[in-house]
Design a protein around this motif. Structure first.
Motif, PDB file in Angstrom:
ATOM      1  N   LYS A  66       0.834  -1.209   0.000  1.00 32.51           N
ATOM      2  CA  LYS A  66       0.000   0.000   0.000  1.00 32.51           C
ATOM      3  C   LYS A  66       0.869   1.259   0.000  1.00 32.51           C
ATOM      4  O   LYS A  66       0.575   2.226  -0.709  1.00 32.51           O
ATOM      5  CB  LYS A  66      -0.938  -0.003   1.208  1.00 32.51           C
ATOM      6  N   ILE A  72      -4.736   4.736  -6.000  1.00 31.31           N
ATOM      7  CA  ILE A  72      -5.616   4.205  -4.966  1.00 31.31           C
ATOM      8  C   ILE A  72      -5.417   2.690  -4.903  1.00 31.31           C
ATOM      9  O   ILE A  72      -5.461   2.002  -5.921  1.00 31.31           O
ATOM     10  CB  ILE A  72      -7.091   4.555  -5.276  1.00 31.31           C
ATOM     11  N   TYR A  73      -5.162   2.198  -3.712  1.00 27.92           N
ATOM     12  CA  TYR A  73      -4.963   0.762  -3.487  1.00 27.92           C
ATOM     13  C   TYR A  73      -6.351   0.150  -3.291  1.00 27.92           C
ATOM     14  O   TYR A  73      -6.932   0.209  -2.215  1.00 27.92           O
ATOM     15  CB  TYR A  73      -4.077   0.552  -2.267  1.00 27.92           C
ATOM     16  N   THR A  74      -6.885  -0.400  -4.377  1.00 24.34           N
ATOM     17  CA  THR A  74      -8.267  -0.883  -4.366  1.00 24.34           C
ATOM     18  C   THR A  74      -8.390  -2.203  -3.603  1.00 24.34           C
ATOM     19  O   THR A  74      -7.391  -2.874  -3.307  1.00 24.34           O
ATOM     20  CB  THR A  74      -8.772  -1.106  -5.805  1.00 24.34           C
ATOM     21  N   PHE A  75      -9.615  -2.558  -3.334  1.00 21.66           N
ATOM     22  CA  PHE A  75      -9.913  -3.852  -2.705  1.00 21.66           C
ATOM     23  C   PHE A  75      -9.325  -4.979  -3.552  1.00 21.66           C
ATOM     24  O   PHE A  75      -8.692  -5.896  -3.029  1.00 21.66           O
ATOM     25  CB  PHE A  75     -11.432  -4.006  -2.565  1.00 21.66           C
ATOM     26  N   LYS A  76      -9.521  -4.899  -4.867  1.00 20.63           N
ATOM     27  CA  LYS A  76      -9.012  -5.925  -5.776  1.00 20.63           C
ATOM     28  C   LYS A  76      -7.488  -6.009  -5.708  1.00 20.63           C
ATOM     29  O   LYS A  76      -6.925  -7.107  -5.680  1.00 20.63           O
ATOM     30  CB  LYS A  76      -9.455  -5.632  -7.207  1.00 20.63           C
ATOM     31  N   ASP A  77      -6.808  -4.868  -5.681  1.00 21.63           N
ATOM     32  CA  ASP A  77      -5.339  -4.856  -5.592  1.00 21.63           C
ATOM     33  C   ASP A  77      -4.870  -5.517  -4.298  1.00 21.63           C
ATOM     34  O   ASP A  77      -3.940  -6.329  -4.299  1.00 21.63           O
ATOM     35  CB  ASP A  77      -4.800  -3.420  -5.646  1.00 21.63           C
ATOM     36  N   LYS A 175      -7.556  -1.626   1.874  1.00 14.81           N
ATOM     37  CA  LYS A 175      -7.805  -0.848   0.659  1.00 14.81           C
ATOM     38  C   LYS A 175      -7.803   0.636   1.014  1.00 14.81           C
ATOM     39  O   LYS A 175      -8.093   1.025   2.143  1.00 14.81           O
ATOM     40  CB  LYS A 175      -9.120  -1.243   0.010  1.00 14.81           C
ATOM     41  N   SER A 176      -7.456   1.445   0.029  1.00 15.31           N
ATOM     42  CA  SER A 176      -7.461   2.897   0.239  1.00 15.31           C
ATOM     43  C   SER A 176      -8.901   3.379   0.338  1.00 15.31           C
ATOM     44  O   SER A 176      -9.791   2.879  -0.347  1.00 15.31           O
ATOM     45  CB  SER A 176      -6.793   3.593  -0.933  1.00 15.31           C
ATOM     46  N   LYS A 177      -9.089   4.377   1.172  1.00 17.41           N
ATOM     47  CA  LYS A 177     -10.400   5.006   1.233  1.00 17.41           C
ATOM     48  C   LYS A 177     -10.492   5.991   0.066  1.00 17.41           C
ATOM     49  O   LYS A 177      -9.554   6.714  -0.224  1.00 17.41           O
ATOM     50  CB  LYS A 177     -10.566   5.759   2.554  1.00 17.41           C
ATOM     51  N   THR A 178     -11.631   5.963  -0.602  1.00 20.84           N
ATOM     52  CA  THR A 178     -11.840   6.914  -1.682  1.00 20.84           C
ATOM     53  C   THR A 178     -12.150   8.279  -1.056  1.00 20.84           C
ATOM     54  O   THR A 178     -12.567   8.329   0.111  1.00 20.84           O
ATOM     55  CB  THR A 178     -13.006   6.476  -2.595  1.00 20.84           C
TER      56      THR A 178
END
Length: 182
Positions: A66, A72-77, A175-178
């Motif tokens: 991260k 953005i570090y997505t859920f999928k990533d 995951k990153s927060k949007t």
């Protein structure tokens, strides 16, 4: 923000690197237990210690990845990073266990099965399990060789399911927060 090609390489590279670390940690743990005392294979404390070790490795992996992400570090990533690592770690562990318990020392798996039966009977008796239940559990353990090639492969499928659930939870956390969630 779009994921850059470099970000994609980072999470894959980190997943592979930490998968190898996880696999080697598993090999080292199994080797130490095997070398010290086969009774340790039935110890719940060793099991809890292993879970803590793998959790720590997974957290370090996701924190590191991260931090390296430019977007953005997505859920999928996050999930993909963890899942790559888990699959490689499980693969290394299974291959090692197949070699150890089926080629190097097949007698060890017989000893561990006997120790597991004794441990299980003792635990079930402490919980006042009916004799029929205990006998069925003993019968199941005797009929199934958890250290055979097929037993280890089946066990790895269970581990993959557990790791998938675990990975989904970790990915949601890391995951990153949007901007709309901040």
């Amino acid at each position: 923000m779009k994921v850059t090609n470099n970000d994609s390489r980072n999470y894959k590279k980190n997943g592979i690197t930490f998968g190898i670390i996880t696999g080697l940690a598993s090999v080292l743990t199994t080797t130490l237990i095997y070398s010290i005392d086969l009774n340790l294979f039935t110890s719940p404390w060793i099991g809890f210690g292993n879970i803590a070790l793998y959790l720590t490795i997974a957290i370090v992996l996701l924190v590191k990845t991260k931090k390296e992400f430019t977007g953005i570090y997505t859920f999928k990533d996050a999930f993909t990073t963890y899942f790559i690592s888990a699959l490689i770690g499980i693969g290394i562990s299974v291959v090692f266990n197949i070699i150890l318990f089926n080629l190097i020392d097949p007698a060890a798996k017989i000893t561990i099965k006997e120790l597991t039966i004794k441990y299980m009977v003792s635990a079930m008796e402490k919980f006042n399990a009916p004799a029929a239940t205990i006998n069925n559990a003993i019968k199941d353990l005797k009929e199934n060789d958890q250290f055979s090639v097929m037993g280890l492969l089946k066990g790895s499928l269970s581990n993959i399911v557990f790791c998938t659930i675990f990975g989904l939870i970790l990915a949601a956390f890391f995951k990153s927060k949007t901007p709309s969630q901040a």
